[in-house]
Design a protein around this motif. Structure first.
Motif, mmCIF file in Angstrom:
data_model
loop_
_atom_site.group_PDB
_atom_site.id
_atom_site.type_symbol
_atom_site.label_atom_id
_atom_site.label_comp_id
_atom_site.label_asym_id
_atom_site.label_seq_id
_atom_site.Cartn_x
_atom_site.Cartn_y
_atom_site.Cartn_z
ATOM 1 N N GLN A 132 0.421 -1.062 0.599
ATOM 2 C CA GLN A 132 0.476 -0.418 -0.292
ATOM 3 C C GLN A 132 0.963 0.902 0.035
ATOM 4 O O GLN A 132 2.200 1.313 0.903
ATOM 5 C CB GLN A 132 -0.391 -0.424 1.514
ATOM 6 C CG GLN A 132 -1.793 -1.248 0.948
ATOM 7 C CD GLN A 132 -2.479 -1.127 2.744
ATOM 8 O OE1 GLN A 132 -1.772 -0.783 3.130
ATOM 9 N NE2 GLN A 132 -3.705 -1.395 2.794
ATOM 10 N N TYR A 134 1.505 4.838 0.767
ATOM 11 C CA TYR A 134 1.388 5.837 1.773
ATOM 12 C C TYR A 134 2.453 7.828 0.940
ATOM 13 O O TYR A 134 3.434 7.311 1.227
ATOM 14 C CB TYR A 134 1.336 6.001 3.343
ATOM 15 C CG TYR A 134 0.753 4.595 2.978
ATOM 16 C CD1 TYR A 134 -0.067 5.044 4.084
ATOM 17 C CD2 TYR A 134 0.495 3.667 3.574
ATOM 18 C CE1 TYR A 134 -1.321 4.147 5.542
ATOM 19 C CE2 TYR A 134 0.040 2.427 4.092
ATOM 20 C CZ TYR A 134 -1.108 3.279 4.793
ATOM 21 O OH TYR A 134 -2.294 2.169 5.611
ATOM 22 N N TRP A 144 5.754 6.043 0.675
ATOM 23 C CA TRP A 144 6.699 5.364 2.048
ATOM 24 C C TRP A 144 5.213 4.023 1.233
ATOM 25 O O TRP A 144 4.287 3.548 0.779
ATOM 26 C CB TRP A 144 6.179 5.262 3.511
ATOM 27 C CG TRP A 144 6.143 3.942 3.895
ATOM 28 C CD1 TRP A 144 8.183 3.115 4.897
ATOM 29 C CD2 TRP A 144 5.473 3.142 5.386
ATOM 30 N NE1 TRP A 144 7.702 1.918 5.032
ATOM 31 C CE2 TRP A 144 5.963 2.111 5.728
ATOM 32 C CE3 TRP A 144 4.354 3.576 4.203
ATOM 33 C CZ2 TRP A 144 5.918 0.967 6.675
ATOM 34 C CZ3 TRP A 144 3.969 2.189 5.762
ATOM 35 C CH2 TRP A 144 4.455 1.717 6.741
ATOM 36 N N ARG A 146 3.541 -0.363 2.476
ATOM 37 C CA ARG A 146 3.272 -0.719 3.423
ATOM 38 C C ARG A 146 3.510 -2.230 3.560
ATOM 39 O O ARG A 146 2.422 -2.313 2.214
ATOM 40 C CB ARG A 146 1.828 -0.488 4.082
ATOM 41 C CG ARG A 146 1.190 -1.086 5.690
ATOM 42 C CD ARG A 146 0.553 -0.985 6.029
ATOM 43 N NE ARG A 146 0.521 -1.128 7.114
ATOM 44 C CZ ARG A 146 -0.706 -0.955 8.279
ATOM 45 N NH1 ARG A 146 -1.784 -0.346 7.994
ATOM 46 N NH2 ARG A 146 -1.107 -1.319 9.377
ATOM 47 N N ASP A 151 3.189 -3.618 9.302
ATOM 48 C CA ASP A 151 4.299 -2.530 9.627
ATOM 49 C C ASP A 151 3.186 -1.576 10.211
ATOM 50 O O ASP A 151 2.436 -1.194 9.917
ATOM 51 C CB ASP A 151 4.535 -2.040 8.100
ATOM 52 C CG ASP A 151 5.672 -3.215 7.935
ATOM 53 O OD1 ASP A 151 6.154 -4.086 8.535
ATOM 54 O OD2 ASP A 151 5.777 -3.642 6.526
ATOM 55 N N SER A 152 4.034 -0.436 10.825
ATOM 56 C CA SER A 152 3.152 0.914 11.386
ATOM 57 C C SER A 152 3.483 2.093 10.587
ATOM 58 O O SER A 152 4.753 2.165 9.580
ATOM 59 C CB SER A 152 4.287 0.896 13.223
ATOM 60 O OG SER A 152 3.687 0.431 14.008
ATOM 61 N N VAL A 153 2.176 2.384 9.872
ATOM 62 C CA VAL A 153 2.885 3.668 9.192
ATOM 63 C C VAL A 153 3.293 5.011 10.091
ATOM 64 O O VAL A 153 3.240 5.373 11.051
ATOM 65 C CB VAL A 153 1.246 3.760 9.300
ATOM 66 C CG1 VAL A 153 1.520 5.578 8.214
ATOM 67 C CG2 VAL A 153 0.610 3.421 8.785
#
Length: 168
Positions: A132, A134, A144, A146, A151-153
């Motif tokens: 995904q 971001y 970035w 994901r 995974d933490s954004v």
């Protein structure tokens, strides 16, 4: 006796799609996109040993400054090319992004050579999802991907806001 003709400019031009080296493309501001992608990939490049944490922090600050300065795209491209050229692995990374038809970082791109072949996920690692995308909602200066739902954004260090999912 006839005079020699000069070569036509159109035969010597290289289009952005033909160029695979950063800074060789004629498309203004193309490296700004590369810089935004690189900012989002720095953590993964540290994990891979491509850059140190200190190098990544300094590079992130330099990239953020160059993207935000509002200079002419050609000047930004020149400075970004110099930053990338200082570390050959980063120049290779940028060339791989430019070579991908969707402009994806090599660690995100499908059929990456390092990932080719058989791979068995470790126990407990859920099924994969497509990456995904971001981006910073303020200026889009950090992009970035994901790779896993776990995974933490991250936040955009420049603006102090969480990155937001980019929908098409």
């Amino acid at each position: 006796m006839s005079e020699p003709s000069e070569p036509s400019e159109s035969t010597e031009e290289t289009t952005a799609s033909e160029s695979s080296e950063p800074g060789e493309s004629g498309e203004s501001g193309e490296l700004v996109e590369i810089a935004s992608l690189l900012r989002g990939s720095l953590t993964r490049l540290v994990e891979a040993g491509t850059v140190t944490e200190d190098e990544a922090a300094a590079l992130d600050a330099d990239l953020a400054r160059l993207i935000a300065d509002g200079q002419e795209p050609e000047l930004v491209d020149e400075e970004l090319t110099d930053l990338l050229a200082a570390k050959p692995a980063l120049l290779d990374w940028a060339a791989a992004v430019l070579a991908h038809p969707d402009r994806l970082p090599p660690e995100v791109a499908p059929d990456e050579p390092e990932r080719a072949g058989e791979y068995e996920r470790p126990a407990g690692d859920g099924t994969g999802v497509e990456a995904q995308r971001y981006a910073c909602p303020v200026a889009g200066d950090k992009v970035w991907f994901r790779m896993r739902l776990s995974d933490s954004v991250p936040e955009c260090r420049t603006h102090g806001v969480p990155l937001e999912l980019v929908t098409t």
